[in-house]
Design a protein around this motif. Sequence first.
Motif, PDB file in Angstrom:
ATOM      1  N   SER A 138       0.831  -1.199   0.000  1.00  0.00           N
ATOM      2  CA  SER A 138       0.000   0.000   0.000  1.00  0.00           C
ATOM      3  C   SER A 138       0.869   1.253   0.000  1.00  0.00           C
ATOM      4  O   SER A 138       1.873   1.308   0.716  1.00  0.00           O
ATOM      5  CB  SER A 138      -0.900   0.005   1.227  1.00  0.00           C
ATOM      6  OG  SER A 138      -1.588   1.230   1.313  1.00  0.00           O
ATOM      7  N   PRO A 139       0.526   2.265  -0.793  1.00  0.00           N
ATOM      8  CA  PRO A 139       1.313   3.506  -0.793  1.00  0.00           C
ATOM      9  C   PRO A 139       1.048   4.357   0.445  1.00  0.00           C
ATOM     10  O   PRO A 139       1.698   5.370   0.649  1.00  0.00           O
ATOM     11  CB  PRO A 139       0.841   4.219  -2.063  1.00  0.00           C
ATOM     12  CG  PRO A 139      -0.528   3.696  -2.302  1.00  0.00           C
ATOM     13  CD  PRO A 139      -0.539   2.283  -1.796  1.00  0.00           C
ATOM     14  N   ILE A 140       0.081   3.952   1.276  1.00  0.00           N
ATOM     15  CA  ILE A 140      -0.245   4.706   2.484  1.00  0.00           C
ATOM     16  C   ILE A 140       0.013   3.818   3.690  1.00  0.00           C
ATOM     17  O   ILE A 140      -0.421   2.671   3.735  1.00  0.00           O
ATOM     18  CB  ILE A 140      -1.720   5.166   2.475  1.00  0.00           C
ATOM     19  CG1 ILE A 140      -1.982   6.074   1.285  1.00  0.00           C
ATOM     20  CG2 ILE A 140      -2.071   5.870   3.779  1.00  0.00           C
ATOM     21  CD1 ILE A 140      -3.426   6.456   1.112  1.00  0.00           C
ATOM     22  N   SER A 157       2.648  14.171  21.665  1.00  0.00           N
ATOM     23  CA  SER A 157       2.437  12.846  22.249  1.00  0.00           C
ATOM     24  C   SER A 157       0.987  12.422  22.049  1.00  0.00           C
ATOM     25  O   SER A 157       0.066  13.219  22.157  1.00  0.00           O
ATOM     26  CB  SER A 157       2.803  12.859  23.731  1.00  0.00           C
ATOM     27  OG  SER A 157       1.954  13.756  24.415  1.00  0.00           O
ATOM     28  N   GLY A 158       0.790  11.142  21.799  1.00  0.00           N
ATOM     29  CA  GLY A 158      -0.538  10.597  21.600  1.00  0.00           C
ATOM     30  C   GLY A 158      -1.122  10.865  20.230  1.00  0.00           C
ATOM     31  O   GLY A 158      -2.311  10.694  20.022  1.00  0.00           O
ATOM     32  N   ARG A 159      -0.310  11.259  19.275  1.00  0.00           N
ATOM     33  CA  ARG A 159      -0.801  11.497  17.910  1.00  0.00           C
ATOM     34  C   ARG A 159      -0.279  10.431  16.971  1.00  0.00           C
ATOM     35  O   ARG A 159       0.741   9.810  17.216  1.00  0.00           O
ATOM     36  CB  ARG A 159      -0.363  12.885  17.428  1.00  0.00           C
ATOM     37  CG  ARG A 159      -0.994  13.989  18.236  1.00  0.00           C
ATOM     38  CD  ARG A 159      -0.770  15.303  17.590  1.00  0.00           C
ATOM     39  NE  ARG A 159      -1.402  16.356  18.384  1.00  0.00           N
ATOM     40  CZ  ARG A 159      -1.437  17.601  18.008  1.00  0.00           C
ATOM     41  NH1 ARG A 159      -0.878  17.970  16.888  1.00  0.00           N
ATOM     42  NH2 ARG A 159      -2.024  18.501  18.754  1.00  0.00           N
ATOM     43  N   ARG A 160      -0.992  10.268  15.884  1.00  0.00           N
ATOM     44  CA  ARG A 160      -0.609   9.266  14.885  1.00  0.00           C
ATOM     45  C   ARG A 160       0.051   9.948  13.699  1.00  0.00           C
ATOM     46  O   ARG A 160      -0.257  11.084  13.380  1.00  0.00           O
ATOM     47  CB  ARG A 160      -1.844   8.499  14.432  1.00  0.00           C
ATOM     48  CG  ARG A 160      -2.504   7.729  15.556  1.00  0.00           C
ATOM     49  CD  ARG A 160      -3.784   7.105  15.078  1.00  0.00           C
ATOM     50  NE  ARG A 160      -3.531   6.081  14.089  1.00  0.00           N
ATOM     51  CZ  ARG A 160      -3.604   4.790  14.336  1.00  0.00           C
ATOM     52  NH1 ARG A 160      -3.932   4.367  15.522  1.00  0.00           N
ATOM     53  NH2 ARG A 160      -3.373   3.908  13.387  1.00  0.00           N
ATOM     54  N   LEU A 161       0.946   9.197  13.052  1.00  0.00           N
ATOM     55  CA  LEU A 161       1.589   9.694  11.835  1.00  0.00           C
ATOM     56  C   LEU A 161       1.085   8.893  10.649  1.00  0.00           C
ATOM     57  O   LEU A 161       0.869   7.693  10.734  1.00  0.00           O
ATOM     58  CB  LEU A 161       3.113   9.561  11.931  1.00  0.00           C
ATOM     59  CG  LEU A 161       3.808  10.452  12.954  1.00  0.00           C
ATOM     60  CD1 LEU A 161       5.298  10.152  12.960  1.00  0.00           C
ATOM     61  CD2 LEU A 161       3.567  11.913  12.650  1.00  0.00           C
ATOM     62  N   LEU A 162       0.924   9.590   9.536  1.00  0.00           N
ATOM     63  CA  LEU A 162       0.473   8.976   8.297  1.00  0.00           C
ATOM     64  C   LEU A 162       1.506   9.300   7.222  1.00  0.00           C
ATOM     65  O   LEU A 162       1.880  10.460   7.050  1.00  0.00           O
ATOM     66  CB  LEU A 162      -0.901   9.536   7.898  1.00  0.00           C
ATOM     67  CG  LEU A 162      -1.491   9.046   6.590  1.00  0.00           C
ATOM     68  CD1 LEU A 162      -1.955   7.610   6.734  1.00  0.00           C
ATOM     69  CD2 LEU A 162      -2.648   9.936   6.176  1.00  0.00           C
ATOM     70  N   ALA A 163       1.991   8.276   6.517  1.00  0.00           N
ATOM     71  CA  ALA A 163       2.976   8.470   5.446  1.00  0.00           C
ATOM     72  C   ALA A 163       2.341   8.078   4.125  1.00  0.00           C
ATOM     73  O   ALA A 163       1.719   7.016   4.002  1.00  0.00           O
ATOM     74  CB  ALA A 163       4.221   7.631   5.698  1.00  0.00           C
TER      75      ALA A 163
END
Length: 199
Positions: A138-140, A157-163
């Motif tokens: 998947s590209p994501i 803190s407590g955050r999500r990362l999306l690539a």
Amino acid sequence: VQFWNSVTGTLQRTIYQTNQTADVLSLAVNSSETQIFASGVDSRVICIERLPASDNTTPRDMSTDEWKLVGAQRPHSHDVRGLAIVSIPISDSNNNIDSESMLEVLVSGGVDTRMCGYETLSFTSKRPQTWYPWPFDSPISNTFSEDIDDGDNSDTSGRRLLAINRSTGIELFQCEKKVPVEPTLNRDVAPISTFRSQP
């Protein structure tokens, strides 16, 4: 696919690639000239083999040989526009290449943007290998943990990362903390970092 006698100019045999009246667009012949592969507007790829004539005439007259449809496969979803046979050297278990032993592979390509490879000797018994024009991964991708703690009790803190992996680079997005939010359709989101590939 029609077979003609080149001396007398008479039609000897006609083999239909499909039951429909679809055009044949591509032909390929193996190196020993004992197999012919055909395909076209109907995505069916067929194999026609040369069968020696029943009479044992010497010297052998190949014009009396018969051609017979021996198998067909349909790995494509749309027109097949190209067929080619390539010879690949065979390597042993020690990765030593034997220049005398070659494996013939039929490669087909078409409107559905995929390529398929078939071993010519096992065309009727094996399914082809298919190469798609897009990656299987998947590209994501994102972080799977609900709690990301960078140790400094900062706002991140407590955050999500999306690539997002694009053809020109990778973009990183930092998602907000998980709070109930009304969905908005016209919200602009900008990446926190962008890594561009060099041309």
